[in-house]
Design a protein around this motif. Structure first.
Motif, PDB file in Angstrom:
ATOM      1  N   ASP A 117     -13.986 -25.449 -41.977  1.00  0.00           N
ATOM      2  CA  ASP A 117     -12.771 -25.538 -42.799  1.00  0.00           C
ATOM      3  C   ASP A 117     -12.094 -24.197 -43.016  1.00  0.00           C
ATOM      4  O   ASP A 117     -11.004 -24.140 -43.580  1.00  0.00           O
ATOM      5  CB  ASP A 117     -13.114 -26.114 -44.187  1.00  0.00           C
ATOM      6  N   SER A 118     -12.752 -23.106 -42.622  1.00  0.00           N
ATOM      7  CA  SER A 118     -12.228 -21.784 -42.979  1.00  0.00           C
ATOM      8  C   SER A 118     -11.194 -21.247 -41.991  1.00  0.00           C
ATOM      9  O   SER A 118     -10.583 -20.221 -42.248  1.00  0.00           O
ATOM     10  CB  SER A 118     -13.395 -20.778 -43.085  1.00  0.00           C
ATOM     11  N   ILE A 119     -10.978 -21.937 -40.872  1.00  0.00           N
ATOM     12  CA  ILE A 119     -10.120 -21.341 -39.831  1.00  0.00           C
ATOM     13  C   ILE A 119      -9.389 -22.434 -39.038  1.00  0.00           C
ATOM     14  O   ILE A 119      -9.916 -23.533 -38.854  1.00  0.00           O
ATOM     15  CB  ILE A 119     -10.978 -20.421 -38.911  1.00  0.00           C
ATOM     16  N   THR A 120      -8.175 -22.084 -38.588  1.00  0.00           N
ATOM     17  CA  THR A 120      -7.375 -23.032 -37.784  1.00  0.00           C
ATOM     18  C   THR A 120      -7.081 -22.419 -36.405  1.00  0.00           C
ATOM     19  O   THR A 120      -7.273 -21.207 -36.200  1.00  0.00           O
ATOM     20  CB  THR A 120      -6.015 -23.303 -38.462  1.00  0.00           C
ATOM     21  N   GLY A 121      -6.547 -23.246 -35.530  1.00  0.00           N
ATOM     22  CA  GLY A 121      -6.153 -22.764 -34.208  1.00  0.00           C
ATOM     23  C   GLY A 121      -5.104 -21.665 -34.316  1.00  0.00           C
ATOM     24  O   GLY A 121      -5.132 -20.677 -33.572  1.00  0.00           O
ATOM     25  N   ARG A 122      -4.194 -21.810 -35.275  1.00  0.00           N
ATOM     26  CA  ARG A 122      -3.136 -20.804 -35.452  1.00  0.00           C
ATOM     27  C   ARG A 122      -3.755 -19.450 -35.830  1.00  0.00           C
ATOM     28  O   ARG A 122      -3.310 -18.399 -35.349  1.00  0.00           O
ATOM     29  CB  ARG A 122      -2.172 -21.284 -36.543  1.00  0.00           C
ATOM     30  N   ASP A 123      -4.770 -19.479 -36.682  1.00  0.00           N
ATOM     31  CA  ASP A 123      -5.447 -18.222 -37.068  1.00  0.00           C
ATOM     32  C   ASP A 123      -6.002 -17.520 -35.820  1.00  0.00           C
ATOM     33  O   ASP A 123      -5.929 -16.293 -35.708  1.00  0.00           O
ATOM     34  CB  ASP A 123      -6.620 -18.508 -38.027  1.00  0.00           C
ATOM     35  N   VAL A 124      -6.550 -18.298 -34.891  1.00  0.00           N
ATOM     36  CA  VAL A 124      -7.129 -17.678 -33.682  1.00  0.00           C
ATOM     37  C   VAL A 124      -6.009 -17.063 -32.831  1.00  0.00           C
ATOM     38  O   VAL A 124      -6.147 -15.948 -32.310  1.00  0.00           O
ATOM     39  CB  VAL A 124      -7.942 -18.705 -32.853  1.00  0.00           C
TER      40      VAL A 124
END
Ligand code: 13P
Ligand code: SF4
Length: 326
Positions: A117-124
């Motif tokens: 839950d801590s990260i999304t594709g956009r963050d990557v």
């Protein structure tokens, strides 16, 4: 990873878990266990259970048991029509990625993970823009969308090997900050991290370990690498849940503290009754959403099916398969 023979009745099963499951509770389990065994045969289904599942699931209905790495490998290899994931949602997604022709079910859709839950594709994508050319290693405890943005995945069982295989002096290792720092300490490779934490393992402290050592002479302390680095430093050994299991097998009769989720000691205590398991432990509320009752419902109603966008699945699969090839 261990296999147990599918059985049509519950005789003898109680002996495995009798010191953990009171007789009255067992009576409520028996009917579900019988129904689950019949449904597995009817549907050509297998139950994959993570090491953090409760003993009545782990020792009484699971066909395949193990850590995240073993479950991924077995999901890829099984020819069952239906895979029931007794674990959390990212594990079911990984199974679907690796075995797109099987129907993958998770008994509770809300069995999540604080790391995922801590990260999304956009963050990557933003991390890649900020650190161009630096390889992205993603822990399997992430959504399919995050895996799809990654170069390669890892688990706690192979993180060191995966990171070293890249031949880079700097790696973006996401989303578990503590796993990244622990692997940095082991390899000397500089990590760009993300502030994701496992809500179960982040709560352990070195002070707790020192107190337990004082109270239990000869204690051997095994910590999961999702624990903070100072907790790993205060321990005697660190490794994935399967590696902890191997360690316990090789040191039967010891007095052991497993710095991890509670069911881990319960399940190993069934296999190694001569070993003394000292607590404390922390419970994963997500893993505990899976019960015998919702496994049965899952097989009766074929719920909840895990599906993936084919394009996303194919990009995520590349990162997972690259890991499995190492
Ligand atoms: P492993 O079983 O791969 O060590 O992972 C632990 C975990 O937290 C899974 O959610
Ligand atoms: Fe996620 Fe931690 Fe639970 Fe594993 S134990 S599923 S990492 S929250």
């Amino acid at each position: 990873m261990n296999r147990i023979t599918p059985r049509g009745e519950t005789d003898g099963l109680y002996d495995r878990v009798r010191h953990l499951v009171p007789e009255m509770e067992w009576e409520t389990f028996v009917e579900d266990i019988r129904a689950i065994e019949a449904l597995k045969r009817e549907r050509n289904a297998v139950i994959l259970a993570h090491n953090y599942q409760t003993p009545e699931i782990f020792h009484c209905v699971a066909d395949i048991r193990g850590d995240s790495l073993a479950l991924a490998r077995e999901a890829q290899e099984t020819d069952a029509d239906v895979i029931v994931m007794a674990g959390v949602h990212f594990m079911a997604e990984t199974a679907k990625m690796l075995n797109p022709h099987s129907t993958v079910l998770i008994p509770d859709l809300h069995a999540g993970c604080s790391l995922a839950d801590s990260i999304t594709g956009r963050d990557v994508r933003l991390l890649r823009e900020r650190y161009p050319g630096v390889p992205v290693v993603t822990y399997v405890n992430t959504s399919a969308e995050v895996k799809a943005e990654s170069d390669i995945c890892c688990t706690s069982g192979n993180a060191k090997r995966v990171v070293e295989s890249l031949g880079s002096d700097r790696v973006i290792m996401i989303p578990d900050e503590f796993l990244a720092r622990n692997i940095e300490a082991e390899t000397g490779i500089r990590m760009i991290t993300w502030a994701g934490h496992c809500e179960v393992h982040e709560r352990f402290t070195p002070q707790e370990i020192e107190r337990m050592r004082a109270d239990h002479p000869g204690l051997v302390v095994l910590a999961h690498p999702e624990c903070p680095p100072e907790v790993v430093a205060a321990s005697d050994f660190s490794g994935s849940t399967a590696m902890m299991g191997d360690f316990v097998r090789e040191h039967t009769g010891s007095r052991i503290l497993l710095v991890t989720e509670c069911s881990m000691s319960d399940n190993l205590a069934v296999q190694y009754p001569q070993t003394e398991f000292v607590r404390p432990c922390n419970m994963c509320p997500h893993m505990k959403r899976i019960t015998l009752s919702n496994i049965r419902q899952s097989l009766e109603n074929m719920t909840h099916e895990v599906t993936l966008d084919p394009e996303l699945a194919s990009r995520g699969r590349r990162a997972v398969e690259r890991m499995l090839a190492i």
